[in-house]
Motif scaffolding. Structure first.
Motif, short mmCIF file in Angstrom:
data_model
loop_
_atom_site.label_atom_id
_atom_site.label_comp_id
_atom_site.label_asym_id
_atom_site.label_seq_id
_atom_site.Cartn_x
_atom_site.Cartn_y
_atom_site.Cartn_z
N LYS A 45 0.95 -1.42 -0.15
CA LYS A 45 -0.21 0.05 -0.01
C LYS A 45 0.89 1.17 -0.16
O LYS A 45 0.51 2.44 0.39
CB LYS A 45 -0.75 0.02 1.20
N LYS A 46 2.03 1.30 -0.56
CA LYS A 46 3.04 2.33 -0.79
C LYS A 46 3.34 3.08 0.46
O LYS A 46 4.27 3.80 0.31
CB LYS A 46 2.40 3.31 -1.79
N ILE A 47 3.04 2.46 1.59
CA ILE A 47 3.48 3.17 3.02
C ILE A 47 4.13 2.04 3.92
O ILE A 47 4.97 2.58 4.56
CB ILE A 47 2.57 3.91 3.67
N ARG A 48 3.63 0.85 3.79
CA ARG A 48 4.40 -0.18 4.59
C ARG A 48 5.58 -1.01 4.09
O ARG A 48 5.26 -1.56 3.07
CB ARG A 48 3.34 -1.14 4.89
N HIS A 49 6.81 -0.75 4.36
CA HIS A 49 8.12 -1.06 4.01
C HIS A 49 8.39 -2.34 4.69
O HIS A 49 8.42 -2.10 6.22
CB HIS A 49 8.96 -0.16 3.92
N SER A 65 11.57 -10.46 11.08
CA SER A 65 10.89 -9.49 10.05
C SER A 65 10.43 -8.01 10.53
O SER A 65 10.46 -8.04 12.05
CB SER A 65 9.70 -10.16 9.49
N GLU A 66 10.54 -7.08 10.01
CA GLU A 66 10.20 -5.68 10.53
C GLU A 66 9.62 -4.89 9.52
O GLU A 66 9.82 -5.14 8.06
CB GLU A 66 11.71 -4.80 10.78
N GLU A 67 8.60 -3.98 10.08
CA GLU A 67 7.76 -3.31 9.08
C GLU A 67 7.74 -1.85 9.80
O GLU A 67 7.41 -1.69 10.88
CB GLU A 67 6.20 -3.81 8.90
#
Length: 183
Positions: A45-49, A65-67
């Protein structure tokens, strides 16, 4: 060290790839065995990396994992997580030093299945034979060693009783312990 980088829902980026390789190569100092690292970087969604890392070395697999909202921050955070896990792993190994001098020798023999079937008759055919040391350790350490080696069972000498025991993984995911009884 082998590093495989996968980009999901984003274009392949050389700067991100170089940054991942630089950061992940830092873990070499914690583990000196051949290491395979699988890194998946994705944007949702273009914001969650999101950055996911799986490290596989001899006898150990570590995942994290990391967000965040920044790809470089996600990579930094996930590598920090992996480093913390490796530090904990190294500390556990240091704490569980085997007691020297009390090792037992065990012989492992593998027989051919056809040679022990009912109709075969005669002596069983030996395929493989191997001797190995059974180190004294606590049950908790035996379970940890079995998990690290990805084995279904482990033969060990109980450090307290000095008896040969077997710890094994049950089908329900729990662990079982076989303790011999003297007659």
């Amino acid at each position: 060290m082998q590093i495989a980088i996968t980009f999901r829902h984003m274009e392949t980026s050389e700067p991100v790839k170089a940054y991942v390789e630089e950061k992940v190569s830092r873990i070499k100092k914690y583990i000196d065995e051949p290491i395979d690292a699988q890194v998946v970087v994705s944007v949702e969604k273009k914001i969650r990396h999101r950055a996911e890392v799986t490290i596989v070395a001899k006898g150990i697999t570590i995942k994290a994992s990391e967000e965040t909202n920044d790809m470089y921050a996600a990579i930094d955070n996930v590598v920090d997580k992996i480093e913390r896990q490796l530090k904990r792993y190294k500390e556990k190994i240091k704490e569980h030093k085997p007691l020297s001098g009390r090792e037992r020798q065990v012989k492992k023999t593998v027989f051919a299945a056809e040679s022990i079937d009912e109709g075969a008759g005669g002596e069983p055919t030996i395929i493989q034979e191997r001797n190995f040391s059974v180190k004294p350790m606590a049950v908790e350490e035996a379970v940890m060693q079995m998990d690290l080696m990805h084995k279904e069972f482990l033969v060990f000498t109980d450090a307290a009783s000095e008896e040969v025991n077997v710890v094994y993984r049950r089908k329900d995911g729990n662990y079982g312990l076989i303790v011999p009884q003297a007659r």
